[in-house]
Design a protein around this motif. Structure first.
Motif, mmCIF file in Angstrom:
data_model
loop_
_atom_site.group_PDB
_atom_site.id
_atom_site.type_symbol
_atom_site.label_atom_id
_atom_site.label_comp_id
_atom_site.label_asym_id
_atom_site.label_seq_id
_atom_site.Cartn_x
_atom_site.Cartn_y
_atom_site.Cartn_z
ATOM 1 N N ARG A 34 0.856 -1.188 0.000
ATOM 2 C CA ARG A 34 0.000 0.000 0.000
ATOM 3 C C ARG A 34 0.890 1.236 0.000
ATOM 4 N N ILE A 35 0.705 2.082 -1.015
ATOM 5 C CA ILE A 35 1.489 3.307 -1.145
ATOM 6 C C ILE A 35 0.625 4.486 -0.708
ATOM 7 N N GLY A 68 3.356 7.705 -10.088
ATOM 8 C CA GLY A 68 4.765 7.412 -10.322
ATOM 9 C C GLY A 68 5.279 6.314 -9.412
ATOM 10 N N ALA A 69 4.880 6.360 -8.142
ATOM 11 C CA ALA A 69 5.309 5.323 -7.199
ATOM 12 C C ALA A 69 4.732 3.968 -7.580
ATOM 13 N N GLU A 70 3.487 3.954 -8.038
ATOM 14 C CA GLU A 70 2.860 2.695 -8.441
ATOM 15 C C GLU A 70 3.591 2.097 -9.639
ATOM 16 N N ARG A 71 4.017 2.936 -10.568
ATOM 17 C CA ARG A 71 4.763 2.435 -11.734
ATOM 18 C C ARG A 71 6.086 1.805 -11.283
ATOM 19 N N ILE A 72 6.756 2.438 -10.323
ATOM 20 C CA ILE A 72 8.018 1.890 -9.809
ATOM 21 C C ILE A 72 7.788 0.515 -9.191
ATOM 22 N N ALA A 73 6.748 0.412 -8.387
ATOM 23 C CA ALA A 73 6.466 -0.860 -7.716
ATOM 24 C C ALA A 73 6.116 -1.953 -8.716
ATOM 25 N N HIS A 74 5.269 -1.636 -9.690
ATOM 26 C CA HIS A 74 4.869 -2.640 -10.682
ATOM 27 C C HIS A 74 6.067 -3.074 -11.532
ATOM 28 N N ALA A 75 6.915 -2.115 -11.908
ATOM 29 C CA ALA A 75 8.075 -2.454 -12.733
ATOM 30 C C ALA A 75 9.046 -3.348 -11.973
ATOM 31 N N ARG A 76 9.181 -3.104 -10.691
ATOM 32 C CA ARG A 76 10.151 -3.876 -9.904
ATOM 33 C C ARG A 76 9.606 -5.238 -9.514
ATOM 34 N N ARG A 77 8.324 -5.284 -9.106
ATOM 35 C CA ARG A 77 7.716 -6.534 -8.654
ATOM 36 C C ARG A 77 6.300 -6.651 -9.222
ATOM 37 N N PRO A 78 6.184 -7.060 -10.476
ATOM 38 C CA PRO A 78 4.850 -7.115 -11.106
ATOM 39 C C PRO A 78 3.904 -8.099 -10.439
ATOM 40 N N GLU A 79 4.427 -9.040 -9.667
ATOM 41 C CA GLU A 79 3.568 -10.032 -9.024
ATOM 42 C C GLU A 79 2.903 -9.507 -7.751
ATOM 43 N N GLY A 83 -1.827 -1.158 -3.954
ATOM 44 C CA GLY A 83 -2.905 -0.203 -3.777
ATOM 45 C C GLY A 83 -2.328 1.156 -3.425
ATOM 46 N N VAL A 84 -3.030 2.225 -3.783
ATOM 47 C CA VAL A 84 -2.556 3.574 -3.492
ATOM 48 C C VAL A 84 -3.620 4.323 -2.708
ATOM 49 N N GLU A 85 -3.169 5.295 -1.913
ATOM 50 C CA GLU A 85 -4.112 6.089 -1.120
ATOM 51 C C GLU A 85 -3.618 7.524 -1.017
ATOM 52 N N LEU A 86 -4.495 8.463 -1.363
ATOM 53 C CA LEU A 86 -4.223 9.884 -1.204
ATOM 54 C C LEU A 86 -4.952 10.354 0.043
ATOM 55 N N ALA A 87 -4.193 10.716 1.063
ATOM 56 C CA ALA A 87 -4.782 11.090 2.352
ATOM 57 C C ALA A 87 -4.582 12.577 2.608
ATOM 58 N N SER A 88 -5.397 13.133 3.485
ATOM 59 C CA SER A 88 -5.291 14.529 3.878
ATOM 60 C C SER A 88 -4.951 14.598 5.356
ATOM 61 N N GLY A 89 -3.861 15.279 5.690
ATOM 62 C CA GLY A 89 -3.457 15.378 7.083
ATOM 63 C C GLY A 89 -1.960 15.433 7.213
ATOM 64 N N ARG A 90 -1.481 15.588 8.460
ATOM 65 C CA ARG A 90 -0.049 15.595 8.699
ATOM 66 C C ARG A 90 0.537 14.235 8.346
ATOM 67 N N THR A 91 1.656 14.252 7.613
ATOM 68 C CA THR A 91 2.227 13.010 7.095
ATOM 69 C C THR A 91 2.546 12.023 8.209
ATOM 70 N N VAL A 92 3.152 12.500 9.292
ATOM 71 C CA VAL A 92 3.504 11.602 10.395
ATOM 72 C C VAL A 92 2.266 10.948 10.966
ATOM 73 N N GLN A 93 1.212 11.724 11.180
ATOM 74 C CA GLN A 93 -0.014 11.182 11.757
ATOM 75 C C GLN A 93 -0.674 10.179 10.820
ATOM 76 N N VAL A 94 -0.689 10.500 9.520
ATOM 77 C CA VAL A 94 -1.301 9.592 8.543
ATOM 78 C C VAL A 94 -0.552 8.260 8.518
ATOM 79 N N LEU A 95 0.775 8.315 8.446
ATOM 80 C CA LEU A 95 1.551 7.078 8.376
ATOM 81 C C LEU A 95 1.482 6.306 9.691
ATOM 82 N N ALA A 96 1.518 7.021 10.813
ATOM 83 C CA ALA A 96 1.418 6.338 12.110
ATOM 84 C C ALA A 96 0.084 5.617 12.241
ATOM 85 N N GLU A 97 -0.976 6.205 11.733
ATOM 86 C CA GLU A 97 -2.282 5.556 11.781
ATOM 87 C C GLU A 97 -2.281 4.294 10.917
#
Length: 286
Positions: A34-35, A68-79, A83-97
Protein backbone atom coordinates in the motif's frame (compact mmCIF):
# COMPACT_ATOMS: atom_id res chain seq x y z
CA UNK A 1 0.41 -12.51 5.26
CA UNK A 2 -2.79 -10.52 5.83
CA UNK A 3 -1.16 -7.26 6.96
CA UNK A 4 0.21 -5.13 4.12
CA UNK A 5 3.55 -3.44 3.70
CA UNK A 6 2.87 0.33 3.81
CA UNK A 7 5.25 2.83 2.21
CA UNK A 8 5.09 6.61 2.27
CA UNK A 9 5.67 8.40 -1.04
CA UNK A 10 6.37 12.09 -1.71
CA UNK A 11 8.03 12.02 -5.13
CA UNK A 12 11.60 12.51 -3.87
CA UNK A 13 14.47 10.23 -4.89
CA UNK A 14 14.76 8.69 -1.37
CA UNK A 15 11.02 8.04 -1.47
CA UNK A 16 11.34 6.25 -4.80
CA UNK A 17 14.11 4.07 -3.35
CA UNK A 18 11.82 3.30 -0.42
CA UNK A 19 8.99 2.26 -2.77
CA UNK A 20 11.32 -0.10 -4.64
CA UNK A 21 12.57 -1.59 -1.35
CA UNK A 22 9.01 -1.99 -0.07
CA UNK A 23 8.00 -3.76 -3.28
CA UNK A 24 10.83 -6.25 -2.76
CA UNK A 25 9.74 -6.70 0.83
CA UNK A 26 6.12 -7.34 -0.17
CA UNK A 27 7.32 -9.98 -2.63
CA UNK A 28 9.42 -11.67 0.07
CA UNK A 29 6.49 -11.94 2.45
CA UNK A 30 3.85 -12.51 -0.26
CA UNK A 31 2.07 -9.44 1.07
CA UNK A 32 0.13 -6.61 -0.53
CA UNK A 33 1.82 -3.22 -0.90
CA UNK A 34 0.00 0.00 0.00
CA UNK A 35 1.49 3.31 -1.15
CA UNK A 36 0.36 6.37 0.81
CA UNK A 37 0.78 10.07 0.04
CA UNK A 38 -0.43 12.71 2.49
CA UNK A 39 -1.48 16.22 1.51
CA UNK A 40 -0.44 18.59 4.25
CA UNK A 41 -2.67 21.65 3.93
CA UNK A 42 -1.50 23.34 7.13
CA UNK A 43 2.31 23.21 7.39
CA UNK A 44 3.82 23.83 10.81
CA UNK A 45 0.33 23.83 12.40
CA UNK A 46 -0.48 27.27 10.95
CA UNK A 47 -4.14 27.34 9.74
CA UNK A 48 -3.62 28.84 6.30
CA UNK A 49 -6.47 29.52 3.88
CA UNK A 50 -5.97 27.83 0.52
CA UNK A 51 -6.28 29.99 -2.56
CA UNK A 52 -8.97 29.07 -5.08
CA UNK A 53 -7.93 25.98 -7.00
CA UNK A 54 -5.01 25.22 -4.69
CA UNK A 55 -6.74 22.21 -3.13
CA UNK A 56 -7.29 20.74 -6.58
CA UNK A 57 -3.67 21.40 -7.48
CA UNK A 58 -2.45 19.61 -4.36
CA UNK A 59 -4.68 16.65 -5.17
CA UNK A 60 -3.41 16.49 -8.74
CA UNK A 61 0.19 16.62 -7.55
CA UNK A 62 -0.50 13.91 -4.99
CA UNK A 63 -2.14 11.76 -7.65
CA UNK A 64 0.93 12.16 -9.86
CA UNK A 65 3.21 11.15 -6.98
CA UNK A 66 1.15 8.04 -6.34
CA UNK A 67 0.99 7.14 -10.04
CA UNK A 68 4.77 7.41 -10.32
CA UNK A 69 5.31 5.32 -7.20
CA UNK A 70 2.86 2.70 -8.44
CA UNK A 71 4.76 2.43 -11.73
CA UNK A 72 8.02 1.89 -9.81
CA UNK A 73 6.47 -0.86 -7.72
CA UNK A 74 4.87 -2.64 -10.68
CA UNK A 75 8.08 -2.45 -12.73
CA UNK A 76 10.15 -3.88 -9.90
CA UNK A 77 7.72 -6.53 -8.65
CA UNK A 78 4.85 -7.11 -11.11
CA UNK A 79 3.57 -10.03 -9.02
CA UNK A 80 2.80 -7.80 -6.02
CA UNK A 81 -0.73 -6.46 -5.51
CA UNK A 82 -0.39 -2.68 -5.18
CA UNK A 83 -2.91 -0.20 -3.78
CA UNK A 84 -2.56 3.57 -3.49
CA UNK A 85 -4.11 6.09 -1.12
CA UNK A 86 -4.22 9.88 -1.20
CA UNK A 87 -4.78 11.09 2.35
CA UNK A 88 -5.29 14.53 3.88
CA UNK A 89 -3.46 15.38 7.08
CA UNK A 90 -0.05 15.59 8.70
CA UNK A 91 2.23 13.01 7.09
CA UNK A 92 3.50 11.60 10.40
CA UNK A 93 -0.01 11.18 11.76
CA UNK A 94 -1.30 9.59 8.54
CA UNK A 95 1.55 7.08 8.38
CA UNK A 96 1.42 6.34 12.11
CA UNK A 97 -2.28 5.56 11.78
CA UNK A 98 -1.57 3.16 8.90
CA UNK A 99 1.06 1.43 11.02
CA UNK A 100 -1.71 0.07 13.26
CA UNK A 101 -2.72 -2.35 10.51
CA UNK A 102 0.58 -2.88 8.69
CA UNK A 103 3.27 -5.51 9.01
CA UNK A 104 5.83 -2.77 8.64
CA UNK A 105 6.01 0.86 7.58
CA UNK A 106 8.64 1.97 5.06
CA UNK A 107 9.87 5.52 4.45
CA UNK A 108 12.82 7.18 2.74
CA UNK A 109 15.56 8.59 4.95
CA UNK A 110 14.61 12.12 3.91
CA UNK A 111 12.12 13.77 1.60
CA UNK A 112 10.88 17.00 0.07
CA UNK A 113 10.17 20.24 1.89
CA UNK A 114 11.97 23.00 3.72
CA UNK A 115 14.02 20.59 5.81
CA UNK A 116 15.20 18.40 2.93
CA UNK A 117 18.79 19.40 3.74
CA UNK A 118 18.71 17.42 6.97
CA UNK A 119 20.35 14.01 6.88
CA UNK A 120 17.11 12.52 8.16
CA UNK A 121 13.79 14.27 7.55
CA UNK A 122 11.40 15.19 10.31
CA UNK A 123 8.85 12.76 8.86
CA UNK A 124 11.16 9.78 9.35
CA UNK A 125 11.94 10.74 12.93
CA UNK A 126 8.30 11.39 13.72
CA UNK A 127 7.18 8.08 12.26
CA UNK A 128 9.78 6.18 14.30
CA UNK A 129 8.49 7.83 17.47
CA UNK A 130 4.78 7.28 16.76
CA UNK A 131 4.36 4.11 14.70
CA UNK A 132 2.99 0.89 16.16
CA UNK A 133 4.54 -1.47 13.61
CA UNK A 134 8.25 -1.80 12.82
CA UNK A 135 9.53 1.15 10.76
CA UNK A 136 12.11 0.74 8.01
CA UNK A 137 14.09 3.78 6.90
CA UNK A 138 15.63 3.09 3.50
CA UNK A 139 19.02 4.65 2.97
CA UNK A 140 20.45 4.62 -0.55
CA UNK A 141 19.34 2.58 -3.53
CA UNK A 142 18.33 -1.08 -3.15
CA UNK A 143 21.58 -3.03 -3.59
CA UNK A 144 22.49 -6.58 -4.44
CA UNK A 145 21.91 -8.87 -1.48
CA UNK A 146 24.83 -9.63 0.80
CA UNK A 147 23.00 -12.54 2.40
CA UNK A 148 23.22 -11.27 5.96
CA UNK A 149 21.26 -9.03 8.31
CA UNK A 150 22.16 -7.76 11.77
CA UNK A 151 20.20 -7.08 14.95
CA UNK A 152 21.47 -5.34 18.04
CA UNK A 153 20.39 -6.48 21.48
CA UNK A 154 21.20 -5.18 24.95
CA UNK A 155 20.49 -6.31 28.48
CA UNK A 156 16.75 -5.60 28.37
CA UNK A 157 13.89 -7.45 26.71
CA UNK A 158 14.59 -7.29 22.97
CA UNK A 159 12.31 -10.21 22.08
CA UNK A 160 10.26 -8.12 19.64
CA UNK A 161 13.38 -7.06 17.73
CA UNK A 162 14.64 -10.65 17.71
CA UNK A 163 11.31 -11.97 16.43
CA UNK A 164 11.33 -9.45 13.59
CA UNK A 165 14.98 -10.23 12.83
CA UNK A 166 14.45 -13.98 12.61
CA UNK A 167 11.44 -13.52 10.31
CA UNK A 168 13.45 -11.14 8.14
CA UNK A 169 16.37 -13.57 7.91
CA UNK A 170 14.08 -16.48 7.09
CA UNK A 171 12.30 -14.48 4.37
CA UNK A 172 15.65 -13.61 2.78
CA UNK A 173 17.33 -16.98 3.40
CA UNK A 174 20.04 -14.88 5.03
CA UNK A 175 22.39 -15.32 7.94
CA UNK A 176 21.45 -13.45 11.10
CA UNK A 177 24.21 -11.66 13.00
CA UNK A 178 23.20 -10.88 16.60
CA UNK A 179 25.33 -8.02 17.88
CA UNK A 180 25.83 -7.31 21.58
CA UNK A 181 28.27 -4.52 22.32
CA UNK A 182 29.59 -3.38 25.67
CA UNK A 183 32.04 -0.52 26.31
CA UNK A 184 35.44 -1.36 27.73
CA UNK A 185 35.19 -1.04 31.54
CA UNK A 186 37.67 1.56 32.79
CA UNK A 187 38.14 -0.40 36.01
CA UNK A 188 39.58 -3.27 34.01
CA UNK A 189 42.03 -1.12 32.07
CA UNK A 190 45.03 -2.44 33.94
CA UNK A 191 47.55 -5.31 33.69
CA UNK A 192 46.12 -8.75 34.39
CA UNK A 193 42.53 -7.76 33.54
CA UNK A 194 42.39 -10.03 30.48
CA UNK A 195 40.93 -12.97 32.40
CA UNK A 196 38.15 -10.78 33.80
CA UNK A 197 37.35 -9.46 30.35
CA UNK A 198 37.12 -12.98 28.97
CA UNK A 199 34.70 -13.96 31.75
CA UNK A 200 32.55 -10.89 31.06
CA UNK A 201 32.48 -11.70 27.37
CA UNK A 202 31.59 -15.34 28.01
CA UNK A 203 28.73 -14.39 30.32
CA UNK A 204 27.48 -11.91 27.73
CA UNK A 205 27.62 -14.57 25.01
CA UNK A 206 25.51 -16.98 27.08
CA UNK A 207 22.97 -14.26 27.80
CA UNK A 208 22.70 -13.57 24.08
CA UNK A 209 22.29 -17.27 23.30
CA UNK A 210 19.56 -17.59 25.95
CA UNK A 211 17.81 -14.47 24.60
CA UNK A 212 17.46 -15.79 21.06
CA UNK A 213 16.98 -19.50 21.89
CA UNK A 214 13.13 -19.38 21.67
CA UNK A 215 13.21 -17.79 18.19
CA UNK A 216 15.92 -20.19 17.03
CA UNK A 217 13.59 -23.09 17.83
CA UNK A 218 10.87 -21.46 15.70
CA UNK A 219 13.28 -20.80 12.82
CA UNK A 220 15.75 -23.74 12.84
CA UNK A 221 16.77 -23.02 9.25
CA UNK A 222 18.22 -19.59 10.05
CA UNK A 223 22.01 -19.54 10.33
CA UNK A 224 22.89 -17.49 13.44
CA UNK A 225 26.18 -16.01 14.57
CA UNK A 226 26.69 -14.18 17.85
CA UNK A 227 28.91 -11.11 17.64
CA UNK A 228 30.04 -10.00 21.13
CA UNK A 229 32.18 -6.88 20.85
CA UNK A 230 33.83 -4.38 23.20
CA UNK A 231 32.52 -1.16 21.66
CA UNK A 232 29.90 1.52 21.94
CA UNK A 233 26.62 -0.17 20.89
CA UNK A 234 25.76 2.54 18.36
CA UNK A 235 29.21 2.43 16.78
CA UNK A 236 29.16 -1.36 16.64
CA UNK A 237 25.85 -1.43 14.75
CA UNK A 238 26.86 1.36 12.37
CA UNK A 239 30.00 -0.65 11.60
CA UNK A 240 27.96 -3.84 11.09
CA UNK A 241 25.65 -1.99 8.70
CA UNK A 242 28.47 -1.73 6.15
CA UNK A 243 28.28 -5.45 5.37
CA UNK A 244 24.61 -6.41 5.76
CA UNK A 245 21.34 -5.92 3.88
CA UNK A 246 19.39 -4.69 6.90
CA UNK A 247 20.25 -3.61 10.43
CA UNK A 248 17.62 -3.90 13.16
CA UNK A 249 17.38 -2.18 16.51
CA UNK A 250 14.80 -2.25 19.28
CA UNK A 251 13.59 0.85 21.05
CA UNK A 252 11.96 0.99 24.47
CA UNK A 253 9.25 3.55 25.28
CA UNK A 254 9.79 3.57 29.04
CA UNK A 255 12.11 5.88 30.96
CA UNK A 256 15.49 5.10 32.43
CA UNK A 257 19.17 4.99 31.46
CA UNK A 258 19.05 1.70 29.48
CA UNK A 259 16.12 3.12 27.50
CA UNK A 260 17.99 6.34 26.83
CA UNK A 261 20.87 4.24 25.49
CA UNK A 262 18.53 2.32 23.18
CA UNK A 263 17.20 5.61 21.82
CA UNK A 264 20.76 6.84 21.27
CA UNK A 265 21.53 3.66 19.32
CA UNK A 266 18.50 3.97 17.05
CA UNK A 267 19.13 7.68 16.54
CA UNK A 268 22.73 7.00 15.48
CA UNK A 269 21.65 4.22 13.13
CA UNK A 270 18.98 6.16 11.29
CA UNK A 271 21.45 8.99 10.75
CA UNK A 272 24.62 7.06 9.90
CA UNK A 273 23.85 3.47 8.86
CA UNK A 274 25.07 2.25 5.48
CA UNK A 275 21.98 0.14 4.74
CA UNK A 276 18.24 0.21 5.49
CA UNK A 277 17.41 0.39 9.20
CA UNK A 278 14.45 -1.32 10.88
CA UNK A 279 13.35 0.10 14.23
CA UNK A 280 11.16 -2.22 16.30
CA UNK A 281 9.29 -1.11 19.41
CA UNK A 282 9.95 -3.37 22.41
CA UNK A 283 7.08 -2.30 24.70
CA UNK A 284 8.07 -4.47 27.65
CA UNK A 285 10.89 -2.01 28.26
CA UNK A 286 13.88 -2.60 30.48
Amino acid sequence: MSNPIVVGADGSAPSEHAVAWAADEAARYKSDLRIVHAIEKWPFDVPLTLAPGEAGSLSRTGGEVLAGAERIAHARRPEVQVGVELASGRTVQVLAEHSRESFELVVGHRGLGGFAGLLLGSVGLGVVRNAVSPVVLVRGEPAAGRGEIAVGIGLGDDSAALEYAFRAAAARNARLRIVHAWPFPEALDEPGAGADLRRIEERARWRVIEAHAPMRKLHPGVDVVEDIVQDNPAAALVTASRDVDLVIAGTHPRTGLPVARSHAVTHALIHHAHCPVAVVSCPTGV
